[in-house]
Write an enzyme that holds these catalytic residues in place. Sequence first.
Site, PDB file in Angstrom:
ATOM      1  CB  SER A 168      13.718  -0.250  -1.900  1.00 22.74           C
ATOM      2  OG  SER A 168      13.733  -1.188  -0.855  1.00 22.74           O
ATOM      3  CG  HIS A 190      13.250   1.445  -6.417  1.00 25.28           C
ATOM      4  ND1 HIS A 190      13.004   2.550  -5.638  1.00 25.28           N
ATOM      5  CD2 HIS A 190      12.721   0.406  -5.737  1.00 25.28           C
ATOM      6  CE1 HIS A 190      12.362   2.183  -4.544  1.00 25.28           C
ATOM      7  NE2 HIS A 190      12.175   0.888  -4.581  1.00 25.28           N
ATOM      8  CD  GLU A 235      13.248   6.260  -6.975  1.00 26.98           C
ATOM      9  OE1 GLU A 235      13.139   7.393  -6.471  1.00 26.98           O
ATOM     10  OE2 GLU A 235      13.476   5.248  -6.290  1.00 26.98           O
ATOM     11  CG  ASN A 292      11.852   4.039  -0.907  1.00 29.77           C
ATOM     12  OD1 ASN A 292      10.705   4.241  -1.273  1.00 29.77           O
ATOM     13  ND2 ASN A 292      12.445   2.874  -1.008  1.00 29.77           N
TER      14      ASN A 292
HETATM   15  N1  3HC Z   1      -1.961  -5.404  -8.584  1.00 29.59           N
HETATM   16  C1  3HC Z   1      -2.435  -5.052  -9.793  1.00 29.59           C
HETATM   17  N2  3HC Z   1      -3.366  -4.089  -9.974  1.00 29.59           N
HETATM   18  C2  3HC Z   1      -3.833  -3.455  -8.891  1.00 29.59           C
HETATM   19  C3  3HC Z   1      -3.383  -3.769  -7.595  1.00 29.59           C
HETATM   20  C4  3HC Z   1      -2.421  -4.787  -7.471  1.00 29.59           C
HETATM   21  N3  3HC Z   1      -1.927  -5.137  -6.278  1.00 29.59           N
HETATM   22  N4  3HC Z   1      -4.020  -2.958  -6.725  1.00 29.59           N
HETATM   23  C5  3HC Z   1      -4.836  -2.174  -7.439  1.00 29.59           C
HETATM   24  N5  3HC Z   1      -4.724  -2.463  -8.750  1.00 29.59           N
HETATM   25  C6  3HC Z   1      -5.385  -1.799  -9.858  1.00 29.59           C
HETATM   26  C7  3HC Z   1      -6.861  -2.021  -9.854  1.00 29.59           C
HETATM   27  O1  3HC Z   1      -7.205  -3.175 -10.577  1.00 29.59           O
HETATM   28  C8  3HC Z   1      -7.371  -0.781 -10.538  1.00 29.59           C
HETATM   29  O2  3HC Z   1      -7.244  -0.918 -11.933  1.00 29.59           O
HETATM   30  P1  3HC Z   1      -8.208  -0.128 -12.938  1.00 29.59           P
HETATM   31  O3  3HC Z   1      -8.212   1.310 -12.509  1.00 29.59           O
HETATM   32  O4  3HC Z   1      -7.572  -0.331 -14.249  1.00 29.59           O
HETATM   33  O5  3HC Z   1      -9.520  -0.748 -12.777  1.00 29.59           O
HETATM   34  C9  3HC Z   1      -6.380   0.309 -10.126  1.00 29.59           C
HETATM   35  O6  3HC Z   1      -5.216  -0.384  -9.697  1.00 29.59           O
HETATM   36  C10 3HC Z   1      -6.929   1.158  -9.027  1.00 29.59           C
HETATM   37  O7  3HC Z   1      -7.269   0.281  -7.947  1.00 29.59           O
HETATM   38  P2  3HC Z   1      -8.536   0.484  -6.990  1.00 29.59           P
HETATM   39  O8  3HC Z   1      -9.594   1.261  -7.712  1.00 29.59           O
HETATM   40  O9  3HC Z   1      -8.879  -0.820  -6.397  1.00 29.59           O
HETATM   41  O10 3HC Z   1      -7.947   1.268  -5.775  1.00 29.59           O
HETATM   42  P3  3HC Z   1      -7.377   2.721  -5.668  1.00 29.59           P
HETATM   43  O11 3HC Z   1      -8.032   3.686  -6.580  1.00 29.59           O
HETATM   44  O12 3HC Z   1      -7.374   2.957  -4.216  1.00 29.59           O
HETATM   45  O13 3HC Z   1      -5.874   2.593  -6.173  1.00 29.59           O
HETATM   46  C11 3HC Z   1      -3.572   2.286  -5.686  1.00 29.59           C
HETATM   47  C12 3HC Z   1      -4.984   1.701  -5.605  1.00 29.59           C
HETATM   48  C13 3HC Z   1      -3.196   2.483  -7.158  1.00 29.59           C
HETATM   49  C14 3HC Z   1      -2.651   1.284  -5.060  1.00 29.59           C
HETATM   50  C15 3HC Z   1      -3.575   3.701  -4.973  1.00 29.59           C
HETATM   51  O14 3HC Z   1      -4.151   3.568  -3.711  1.00 29.59           O
HETATM   52  C16 3HC Z   1      -2.190   4.280  -4.837  1.00 29.59           C
HETATM   53  O15 3HC Z   1      -1.684   4.905  -5.759  1.00 29.59           O
HETATM   54  N6  3HC Z   1      -1.573   4.127  -3.640  1.00 29.59           N
HETATM   55  C17 3HC Z   1      -0.233   4.580  -3.359  1.00 29.59           C
HETATM   56  C18 3HC Z   1       0.726   3.421  -3.446  1.00 29.59           C
HETATM   57  C19 3HC Z   1       2.160   3.843  -3.171  1.00 29.59           C
HETATM   58  O16 3HC Z   1       2.438   4.881  -2.623  1.00 29.59           O
HETATM   59  N7  3HC Z   1       3.099   2.989  -3.578  1.00 29.59           N
HETATM   60  C20 3HC Z   1       4.505   3.209  -3.342  1.00 29.59           C
HETATM   61  C21 3HC Z   1       4.929   2.507  -2.077  1.00 29.59           C
HETATM   62  S1  3HC Z   1       6.664   2.719  -1.771  1.00 29.59           S
HETATM   63  C22 3HC Z   1       7.419   1.529  -2.689  1.00 29.59           C
HETATM   64  O17 3HC Z   1       6.805   0.726  -3.358  1.00 29.59           O
HETATM   65  C23 3HC Z   1       8.909   1.551  -2.629  1.00 29.59           C
HETATM   66  C24 3HC Z   1       9.463   0.283  -2.071  1.00 29.59           C
HETATM   67  O18 3HC Z   1      10.896   0.370  -2.134  1.00 29.59           O
HETATM   68  C25 3HC Z   1       9.024  -0.013  -0.680  1.00 29.59           C
END
Ligand code: 3HC
Length: 389
Positions: free
Chosen positions: A226, A247, A259, A297
């Site tokens: 990243s 990414h 990405e 990011n």
């Molecule tokens: N692994 C696998 N599946 C997961 C999971 C995990 N860790 N966490 C959640 N899920 C699944 C659930 O099983 C659920 O599946 P379903 O809809 O098919 O039943 C679905 O995701 C939705 O989960 P929840 O209903 O429990 O929870 P939310 O509705 O709150 O969704 C989320 C969770 C999808 C993580 C949502 O909160 C989200 O989109 N968050 C933003 C995350 C984000 O911004 N990520 C980017 C971070 S930056 C990055 O990664 C870059 C790096 O370089 C640092």
Amino acid sequence: MISSEQIFNTLVLPYLNHAVRTYESGYASVTDIDAAMRFGCGYPKGPLTTVDELGVAAVRDLLAARYADTGDNLHRPAELLEKMATDGRTFADEAAAAGQAPAPEFKQDIARVGVVGTGTMASGIVQVFAQAGYDVVFVGRSQEKLDGVYGYITKNLDRAIAKGRGTEDEKANLLGRLTGSTEREALGDVDIVVEAIAEDLEVKLELFGDLDRIAKPGAILATTTSSLPVTKLGEATGRPESVIGMHFFNPAPVMKLVEVITTDATAEDVAETTRALTANVGKIAVSAGDRSGFIVNLLLFPYLNDAIKLHETGVEMTVIDAAVKETAGFPMGPFELLDVVGNDVSLAIQKELHGEFGEPGFAPAATLEAKVAAGELGRKTGKGFHDYS
Ligand code: 3HC
């Protein structure tokens, strides 16, 4: 008491400005910038669509007011906003003028996929490929770590089965497509390797040198870094034309974005095959050059950092989290997301961005540094900004 609208203006407006500048600089298209934030972070809309909805001139005026207050270059309205406001143009007009890119095609066969690493990202990436029907060889440093990957995937599949979206047979088939190994030599016949090991340049350079020795001719060598330069990883091999960034976002099985990062040396066929593979595993590819932060990011972490700085002025974290979710519709508030990503990862990315762009406003917030120094890294340590113990 600060209002939700003030929190939006403090945190979200600079993010919108930054998205405009990213487009203005020619780094990425309107469509890719918006897709990146929607599919990488789960935002309901991309930033440039949001600017259109608020009105280009209105966003310019709000930013100008903020700039008058802070004098921070990051709040100075992008020149393009001024120009577009004068011309009455929208970002939808810009996207339409650019047209749609043709669907990518496979330029080489991809049947077997290799993954190096056993952490959260690697485990998720293994799951993504196996779920799409690929045979996956994954390499870790110990049997215990390999078992951890099986454990992660099994837990996710069990959750899906419990929700009625999968069967025990499908789970057995998927797990049957996995081969874990503690020997890198197991990657000798894969068509692409995706590396997801520690975010440490020396460690990755050593790995890429070794992958060059092990992988068959023509195999694509991808990194999910990243923050480190993909170009340098390519230079550690005798085949920089086959080296590319893929990414993924956390959690990889859920977030739809990849990405695809090309260097000056990456062959166009390799880039197109990687985009086709991304589509084949059900994800959305956006294209970006080899620059710190890529698209997501670069736009996400300064906003998270700003949220910490706002908290340092005395605004409660829960108030900020709630206001952002309410006003911008983001799925998580900044402090909730920081804890998912990990404060160590966030600090490393913020430092990279500060170093690359030299914006004083990108300097890591003192509290972020303090959290990392105290070992309060987020969910993975049970405590970060919020407490999970
Ligand atoms: N692994 C696998 N599946 C997961 C999971 C995990 N860790 N966490 C959640 N899920 C699944 C659930 O099983 C659920 O599946 P379903 O809809 O098919 O039943 C679905 O995701 C939705 O989960 P929840 O209903 O429990 O929870 P939310 O509705 O709150 O969704 C989320 C969770 C999808 C993580 C949502 O909160 C989200 O989109 N968050 C933003 C995350 C984000 O911004 N990520 C980017 C971070 S930056 C990055 O990664 C870059 C790096 O370089 C640092």
